[in-house]
Design a protein around this motif. Structure first.
Motif, PDB file in Angstrom:
ATOM      1  N   TYR A  13      -6.882  -0.513   2.947  1.00  0.00           N
ATOM      2  CA  TYR A  13      -5.901  -1.053   2.258  1.00  0.00           C
ATOM      3  C   TYR A  13      -4.130  -0.645   2.891  1.00  0.00           C
ATOM      4  N   THR A  14      -3.067  -0.605   2.755  1.00  0.00           N
ATOM      5  CA  THR A  14      -2.435  -0.131   3.587  1.00  0.00           C
ATOM      6  C   THR A  14      -1.886   1.327   2.834  1.00  0.00           C
ATOM      7  N   LYS A  15      -2.633   1.667   4.318  1.00  0.00           N
ATOM      8  CA  LYS A  15      -2.073   3.032   4.172  1.00  0.00           C
ATOM      9  C   LYS A  15      -0.307   3.993   4.641  1.00  0.00           C
ATOM     10  N   GLY A  16       0.458   2.955   4.935  1.00  0.00           N
ATOM     11  CA  GLY A  16       1.504   3.610   4.979  1.00  0.00           C
ATOM     12  C   GLY A  16       2.392   2.417   6.351  1.00  0.00           C
ATOM     13  N   PRO A  17       3.981   2.566   6.678  1.00  0.00           N
ATOM     14  CA  PRO A  17       5.056   3.045   5.937  1.00  0.00           C
ATOM     15  C   PRO A  17       5.180   2.248   4.706  1.00  0.00           C
ATOM     16  N   GLY A  18       5.957   2.587   3.778  1.00  0.00           N
ATOM     17  CA  GLY A  18       6.403   1.817   2.674  1.00  0.00           C
ATOM     18  C   GLY A  18       6.860   2.963   1.792  1.00  0.00           C
ATOM     19  N   MET A  19       6.935   2.266   0.531  1.00  0.00           N
ATOM     20  CA  MET A  19       8.168   2.615  -0.730  1.00  0.00           C
ATOM     21  C   MET A  19       6.642   3.786  -1.195  1.00  0.00           C
ATOM     22  N   GLY A  20       6.802   5.138  -1.511  1.00  0.00           N
ATOM     23  CA  GLY A  20       5.621   5.972  -1.760  1.00  0.00           C
ATOM     24  C   GLY A  20       5.331   5.658  -3.522  1.00  0.00           C
ATOM     25  N   ALA A  21       5.503   5.714  -3.819  1.00  0.00           N
ATOM     26  CA  ALA A  21       4.982   4.527  -5.520  1.00  0.00           C
ATOM     27  C   ALA A  21       3.908   4.359  -5.662  1.00  0.00           C
ATOM     28  N   PRO A  22       4.894   2.464  -4.888  1.00  0.00           N
ATOM     29  CA  PRO A  22       4.017   1.106  -4.631  1.00  0.00           C
ATOM     30  C   PRO A  22       2.501   1.421  -3.854  1.00  0.00           C
ATOM     31  N   LEU A  23       3.146   2.244  -2.611  1.00  0.00           N
ATOM     32  CA  LEU A  23       1.207   2.676  -1.829  1.00  0.00           C
ATOM     33  C   LEU A  23      -0.188   3.045  -2.682  1.00  0.00           C
ATOM     34  N   ARG A  40       5.459   7.557   6.030  1.00  0.00           N
ATOM     35  CA  ARG A  40       5.913   6.986   7.067  1.00  0.00           C
ATOM     36  C   ARG A  40       5.084   7.082   8.566  1.00  0.00           C
ATOM     37  N   PHE A  41       4.880   6.180   9.276  1.00  0.00           N
ATOM     38  CA  PHE A  41       3.922   6.275   9.372  1.00  0.00           C
ATOM     39  C   PHE A  41       3.707   5.559  10.242  1.00  0.00           C
ATOM     40  N   ARG A  42       3.702   5.566  11.873  1.00  0.00           N
ATOM     41  CA  ARG A  42       5.040   4.890  12.462  1.00  0.00           C
ATOM     42  C   ARG A  42       4.025   3.965  13.569  1.00  0.00           C
ATOM     43  N   THR A  43       4.063   2.851  13.788  1.00  0.00           N
ATOM     44  CA  THR A  43       3.547   1.792  14.542  1.00  0.00           C
ATOM     45  C   THR A  43       2.964   2.613  15.625  1.00  0.00           C
ATOM     46  N   ASP A  44       3.764   3.302  16.512  1.00  0.00           N
ATOM     47  CA  ASP A  44       2.926   4.361  17.885  1.00  0.00           C
ATOM     48  C   ASP A  44       1.587   5.579  17.315  1.00  0.00           C
ATOM     49  N   GLU A  45       1.585   5.625  16.304  1.00  0.00           N
ATOM     50  CA  GLU A  45       0.759   6.308  15.604  1.00  0.00           C
ATOM     51  C   GLU A  45      -0.773   6.294  15.856  1.00  0.00           C
TER      52      GLU A  45
END
Length: 368
Positions: free
Chosen positions: A96-106, A356-361
């Motif tokens: 599943y998508t952990k992030g990044p994105g909009m909080g409620a839909p995530l 806020r889940f950055r690509t480089d994390e």
């Protein structure tokens, strides 16, 4: 960085693996099933998507988008399983998508993923949305080790892989390019169906459109887009602006500004900035490949401009169509299955979401 635990032992490479991917970070709800065969082939078994579309002039709010996902997710899940010819109990892992994105839909989609994991006793993997875009595009295009331009509604980044990490060389300092296009489309009243960016692209192709002056804001390896948006919105208040004018090849009045002029000018200016910072990254890492990912990556004009630059450098551009550029479930399944094969699994207490889940994390353990 989210905690992960190792599945012991590593998943044997001689076993086919099925992964279910759930994506819902914005207004696209997507579920897909991907299979990895023992000989290393990736097979897309299903890719089902439903989009939340708002009336012209309106954006999508987190609460309403989450409600859309909750209403449609079971139907999309059933359709994805039906197309793939498998049930949820047949898959090896749920991603599943952990992030990044909009909080409620995530959170709405993550809750379903967690429930499926518990009901069917399947391991669960939280996936970075950006990494998902990169991994599915690498499979589709067969790009080897490209500089990645990631352009979407919420993200604008120039990325290159190094030492098990997708490192960000440049990014937007304020709003993302997709957000910029969407907000301008609302100002001029373009419909949201199928997407604001697509409708801007089509209007920019009109014959007779001309270029108006907009600020060009590159800051080294980064770009700034908020000022460009403010400037082009100011043109819509100019007395020369004719929002109702049907532009055709016979229009020659230079004192008239049309919606097609503004769409064309916005694309040309912003895309030129993106090409510039991408070329800098290519020179830095000595790469001759560019991979364009994300929803805005479907834009043919962006692909064309990037292609001219790459050709001048003796390189090549890789891009996909709307099936893979626009947010979908198979990109989450692909990134998740790669992590799963390396023995990774998200702990149940960490199956949360972050806007806020950055690509480089992300530790990219599946690449050498």
């Amino acid at each position: 960085m989210p905690r992960r635990r190792l599945v012991s032992p590593l998943v044997p490479p001689n076993k086919p693996i099925l992964a279910l991917g759930l994506e819902g970070s914005a207004n696209k709800l997507g579920i897909g099933i991907v299979e990895h065969t023992p000989d290393g082939e990736t097979i897309i078994r299903s890719n089902v998507r439903h989009t939340y579309i708002t009336p012209p002039g309106e954006g999508f709010l987190p609460r309403d988008t989450a409600q859309h996902h909750r209403e449609w997710i079971m139907k999309v899940l059933k359709d994805a399983c039906k197309v793939a010819g498998v049930g949820v109990g047949d898959v090896d892992c749920i991603c599943y998508t952990k992030g990044p994105g909009m909080g409620a839909p995530l959170q709405s989609v993550a809750l379903v993923a967690r429930t499926l994991s518990l009901l069917y006793s399947k391991p669960i993997i939280g996936v970075n949305h950006c990494v998902g875009h990169i991994e599915i595009a690498r499979v589709i295009t067969h790009a080897h080790n490209p500089v990645v331009l990631y352009v979407s509604g919420g993200n604008t980044q120039v990325i290159a892989y190094s030492k098990q990490c997708y490192r960000i060389f440049g990014e937007t300092l304020d709003i993302a390019v997709g957000n910029c296009l969407d907000r301008f489309a609302r100002v001029v009243g373009l419909p949201n169906d199928p997407s604001p960016g697509y409708n801007i692209e089509q209007l920019a192709k009109k014959k007779g459109r001309k270029l108006v002056t907009l600020p060009y804001a590159t800051k080294g390896m980064d770009v700034s887009l908020a000022g460009i948006l403010s400037s082009i919105e100011a043109y819509t208040l100019d007395k020369r602006f004719r929002p109702d004018l049907e532009l055709d090849s016979s229009t020659t009045d230079e004192d008239i500004i049309t919606p097609a002029d503004l769409c064309f000018s916005l694309q040309e200016t912003v895309f030129a900035m993106l090409v510039e910072i991408t070329e800098r990254a290519m020179a830095h890492v000595r790469s001759k490949e560019v991979l364009i990912v994300g929803g805005v990556g479907c834009n043919e004009r962006l692909q064309e401009m990037m292609g001219v630059m790459a050709q001048e450098r003796g390189g090549k551009v890789f891009a996909t169509d709307e099936r893979f550029c626009i947010d979908n479930g198979i990109m989450i399944a692909q990134a998740g299955i790669l992590a799963y094969r390396m023995g990774q699994q998200t702990m149940l207490e960490d199956t949360t979401c972050t806007q806020r889940f950055r690509t480089d994390e992300v530790q990219v353990t599946w690449r050498a």
